[in-house]
Design a protein around this motif. Structure first.
Motif, PDB file in Angstrom:
ATOM      1  N   GLU A  18      -9.268  -8.206   3.991  1.00  0.00           N
ATOM      2  CA  GLU A  18      -8.431  -8.440   2.749  1.00  0.00           C
ATOM      3  C   GLU A  18      -9.381  -7.765   1.607  1.00  0.00           C
ATOM      4  O   GLU A  18     -10.545  -8.627   1.630  1.00  0.00           O
ATOM      5  CB  GLU A  18      -7.953  -9.563   2.655  1.00  0.00           C
ATOM      6  CG  GLU A  18      -6.703  -9.853   3.397  1.00  0.00           C
ATOM      7  CD  GLU A  18      -5.895 -11.032   3.269  1.00  0.00           C
ATOM      8  OE1 GLU A  18      -5.074 -11.536   3.791  1.00  0.00           O
ATOM      9  OE2 GLU A  18      -6.482 -12.030   2.440  1.00  0.00           O
ATOM     10  N   VAL A  21      -6.722   0.904   0.658  1.00  0.00           N
ATOM     11  CA  VAL A  21      -5.865   1.096   1.863  1.00  0.00           C
ATOM     12  C   VAL A  21      -6.639   2.341   2.605  1.00  0.00           C
ATOM     13  O   VAL A  21      -6.301   2.303   3.772  1.00  0.00           O
ATOM     14  CB  VAL A  21      -4.712   1.832   1.098  1.00  0.00           C
ATOM     15  CG1 VAL A  21      -3.657   2.143   2.071  1.00  0.00           C
ATOM     16  CG2 VAL A  21      -3.900   0.496   0.222  1.00  0.00           C
ATOM     17  N   VAL A  60       3.486   2.966  -1.990  1.00  0.00           N
ATOM     18  CA  VAL A  60       2.581   3.195  -0.903  1.00  0.00           C
ATOM     19  C   VAL A  60       1.731   1.867  -0.762  1.00  0.00           C
ATOM     20  O   VAL A  60       1.320   1.361   0.426  1.00  0.00           O
ATOM     21  CB  VAL A  60       1.745   4.374  -0.929  1.00  0.00           C
ATOM     22  CG1 VAL A  60       0.661   4.298  -2.147  1.00  0.00           C
ATOM     23  CG2 VAL A  60       1.210   4.661   0.228  1.00  0.00           C
ATOM     24  N   LEU A  61       1.597   1.194  -2.008  1.00  0.00           N
ATOM     25  CA  LEU A  61       0.655  -0.239  -1.967  1.00  0.00           C
ATOM     26  C   LEU A  61       1.503  -1.441  -1.613  1.00  0.00           C
ATOM     27  O   LEU A  61       0.992  -2.013  -0.658  1.00  0.00           O
ATOM     28  CB  LEU A  61       0.013  -0.383  -3.212  1.00  0.00           C
ATOM     29  CG  LEU A  61      -0.906   0.909  -3.608  1.00  0.00           C
ATOM     30  CD1 LEU A  61      -1.473   0.559  -4.952  1.00  0.00           C
ATOM     31  CD2 LEU A  61      -2.105   0.860  -2.837  1.00  0.00           C
ATOM     32  N   LYS A 109      -6.389  -4.527   3.507  1.00  0.00           N
ATOM     33  CA  LYS A 109      -5.258  -4.842   2.942  1.00  0.00           C
ATOM     34  C   LYS A 109      -5.619  -5.412   1.219  1.00  0.00           C
ATOM     35  O   LYS A 109      -6.334  -6.276   1.150  1.00  0.00           O
ATOM     36  CB  LYS A 109      -4.497  -5.940   3.684  1.00  0.00           C
ATOM     37  CG  LYS A 109      -3.230  -6.509   2.916  1.00  0.00           C
ATOM     38  CD  LYS A 109      -2.559  -7.550   3.827  1.00  0.00           C
ATOM     39  CE  LYS A 109      -1.733  -8.354   2.936  1.00  0.00           C
ATOM     40  NZ  LYS A 109      -1.125  -9.489   3.711  1.00  0.00           N
ATOM     41  N   LYS A 166       4.093  -1.461   0.476  1.00  0.00           N
ATOM     42  CA  LYS A 166       4.291  -1.239   1.978  1.00  0.00           C
ATOM     43  C   LYS A 166       3.098  -2.134   2.594  1.00  0.00           C
ATOM     44  O   LYS A 166       3.546  -2.876   3.663  1.00  0.00           O
ATOM     45  CB  LYS A 166       4.341  -0.186   2.479  1.00  0.00           C
ATOM     46  CG  LYS A 166       5.789   0.152   3.376  1.00  0.00           C
ATOM     47  CD  LYS A 166       5.827   1.800   3.724  1.00  0.00           C
ATOM     48  CE  LYS A 166       4.745   2.680   3.791  1.00  0.00           C
ATOM     49  NZ  LYS A 166       5.169   4.040   4.030  1.00  0.00           N
ATOM     50  N   ILE A 167       1.996  -2.140   2.429  1.00  0.00           N
ATOM     51  CA  ILE A 167       0.796  -2.786   2.890  1.00  0.00           C
ATOM     52  C   ILE A 167       0.609  -4.210   2.551  1.00  0.00           C
ATOM     53  O   ILE A 167       0.474  -4.923   2.911  1.00  0.00           O
ATOM     54  CB  ILE A 167      -0.414  -1.803   2.697  1.00  0.00           C
ATOM     55  CG1 ILE A 167      -0.030  -0.492   3.629  1.00  0.00           C
ATOM     56  CG2 ILE A 167      -1.622  -2.448   3.257  1.00  0.00           C
ATOM     57  CD1 ILE A 167      -0.698   0.557   3.039  1.00  0.00           C
ATOM     58  N   ALA A 168       0.711  -4.184   1.265  1.00  0.00           N
ATOM     59  CA  ALA A 168       0.239  -5.370   0.517  1.00  0.00           C
ATOM     60  C   ALA A 168       1.537  -6.749   0.451  1.00  0.00           C
ATOM     61  O   ALA A 168       1.138  -7.723   0.357  1.00  0.00           O
ATOM     62  CB  ALA A 168      -0.038  -5.234  -1.187  1.00  0.00           C
ATOM     63  N   GLY A 169       2.694  -6.086   0.619  1.00  0.00           N
ATOM     64  CA  GLY A 169       3.804  -7.043   0.673  1.00  0.00           C
ATOM     65  C   GLY A 169       4.383  -7.491  -0.642  1.00  0.00           C
ATOM     66  O   GLY A 169       3.740  -6.969  -1.785  1.00  0.00           O
ATOM     67  N   PRO A 175      -9.708  -2.491   8.703  1.00  0.00           N
ATOM     68  CA  PRO A 175      -8.453  -2.862   9.459  1.00  0.00           C
ATOM     69  C   PRO A 175      -8.755  -4.475   9.595  1.00  0.00           C
ATOM     70  O   PRO A 175      -9.797  -4.820  10.014  1.00  0.00           O
ATOM     71  CB  PRO A 175      -8.272  -2.164  10.621  1.00  0.00           C
ATOM     72  CG  PRO A 175      -8.804  -0.814  10.315  1.00  0.00           C
ATOM     73  CD  PRO A 175     -10.118  -1.048   9.397  1.00  0.00           C
ATOM     74  N   GLY A 195      -8.282   1.099   5.378  1.00  0.00           N
ATOM     75  CA  GLY A 195      -7.597   0.416   6.479  1.00  0.00           C
ATOM     76  C   GLY A 195      -7.418  -1.137   6.069  1.00  0.00           C
ATOM     77  O   GLY A 195      -6.867  -1.770   6.841  1.00  0.00           O
TER      78      GLY A 195
END
Ligand SMILES: *Cc1c(COP(=O)(O)O)cnc(C)c1O
Length: 377
Positions: A86, A102, A330-331, A107, A333-336, A83, A105
């Motif tokens: 990157e 992901v 799903v990606l 990005k 959502k996290i990567a933007g 977390p 945790g």
């Protein structure tokens, strides 16, 4: 991904039974040997395969794990990536490349790919690096090496780890060296349809970093180096003895199989060029590189209609892949959000034609005829 049942097809996408029949006595003996010995997890076959495959790649250590996805995830975990961190990946690959990021945790940060090889574009890489970047996972997509010299130089300059995703590229060569030997660590998959395929799932990490190798051996065994004290949160992720025994047999044939794939791919391109298939883009091999053609991805407008027309004639094809990584819900959502025009254009036009070592010239001619017949002239 998923294996397609193509037994009805005139030309299947892959033919794993044909390969088995060609080496049946060796495979059957290897399997019987494991059953007779009675050791099924982390035994002599795994140890021997780890040594043989690491040597093949030109690295010092091999660590067998349960899948290619696990190989990537465990490498990131072993580097303590999680977390707040990157990890850069190409915007275009099989989804597992970014899923691994992901899963720990971190990005994923996507970088667009080059139109020629569909691999990460080294010219765009530096701009994607931030103070939070901990690693770059670069993929040798379709079996063609990514641009190893600039990518490795940028990773070194930025002091981030370079992880090679070699799932599609065992045996590929750049600048005289096999893939897997350019990064700090490399991940391989032995999913049955890969160039080196097990009869089930399997994966491998190769590295010349001794402490990383030791960490990975603990992580795949519940987080214990001495198999007594659990010192970190590990996993159960191992290559089993049966798969290792099968892979040892198959590793002895990989050069021949990769050469056959390349020969078939060159034949496809030669025949397509004779037919003046002008709107199509063919796979190419960069100077100084050896492409191992995990796939033969043609790029062509009207891809979906072509795919249907081929299917009607009993020719199996597949799209690798319909979406960029940035488009996977799903990606995303996290990567933007992000715009990756080259990756998007590949995703809309790419179509994998049948390719496997046992493919015949007659089958190649059938496919080429069907493709040229299906396209508007
Ligand atoms: C197949 C593949 C993986 C994942 O390997 P599994 O063994 O299926 O988990 C990762 N990256 C790429 C590029 C792949 O093709």
């Amino acid at each position: 991904m998923g294996q397609v049942n193509v037994s009805q097809a005139k030309v299947p996408l892959v033919d794993l039974q044909a390969q088995y029949r060609s080496i049946k006595p060796e495979i059957d003996a290897a399997i019987a040997g494991v059953l007779e010995r009675g050791t099924f997890v982390l035994g002599p076959e795994v140890e021997a395969f780890e040594k043989e495959s690491a040597a093949y790649c030109g690295t010092e250590h091999g660590i067998g794990v349960a899948s290619g996805t696990d190989a990537l995830e465990l490498i990131l975990r072993a580097y303590g990536i999680g977390p707040g961190d990157e990890v850069i990946t190409p915007a275009y690959s099989f989804v597992a490349t970014a899923l691994a990021v992901v899963l720990v945790g971190a990005k994923p940060v996507f970088v667009d790919v080059e139109p020629e090889t569909c691999n990460i574009d080294a010219k765009l890489l530096r701009k994607a690096i931030t103070p939070r970047t901990k690693a770059i996972i670069a993929v040798h997509l379709y079996g063609h090496p990514f641009d190893v010299t600039p990518v490795a130089a940028i990773a070194k300059e930025a002091k981030v780890k370079l992880v090679e995703d070699c799932a599609q590229a065992i045996g590929a060569i750049a600048n005289g060296k096999r893939v897997g030997s350019f990064g700090d660590a490399a991940a391989f998959s032995f999913y049955p349809s890969k160039n080196l395929g097990a009869y089930g799932d399997g994966g491998l990490v190769v590295t010349s970093d001794r402490s990383l190798a030791e960490r990975l051996r603990a992580l795949r065994w519940y987080g214990s180096a001495d198999r007594t004290t659990v010192t970190e949160l590990g996993r159960n992720s191992r290559l089993d003895e049966l798969q290792a025994a099968i892979l040892r047999v198959k590793l002895r044939h990989i050069e021949r199989w990769n050469a056959a794939r390349a020969k078939h791919a060159e034949k496809y391109t030669e025949l397509f060029k004779q037919r003046a298939l002008n709107r199509a883009v063919f796979p190419l091999q960069r100077p100084g590189c050896r492409h191992v053609y995990h796939l033969y991805p043609l790029r062509i407008p009207g891809r979906d209609a072509l795919r249907q027309a081929l299917q009607k004639q009993g020719i199996a094809t597949q799209v690798h892949y319909s979406y960029t990584l940035a488009e996977q819900p799903v990606l995303a959502k996290i990567a933007g959000a992000g715009s990756f025009p080259v990756a998007e254009s590949i995703a809309r036009t790419v179509l994998s034609l049948p390719l496997y070592p046992e493919l015949t010239d007659a089958q190649i001619a059938t496919v080429v005829d069907a493709v040229s017949g299906a396209l508007p002239s």
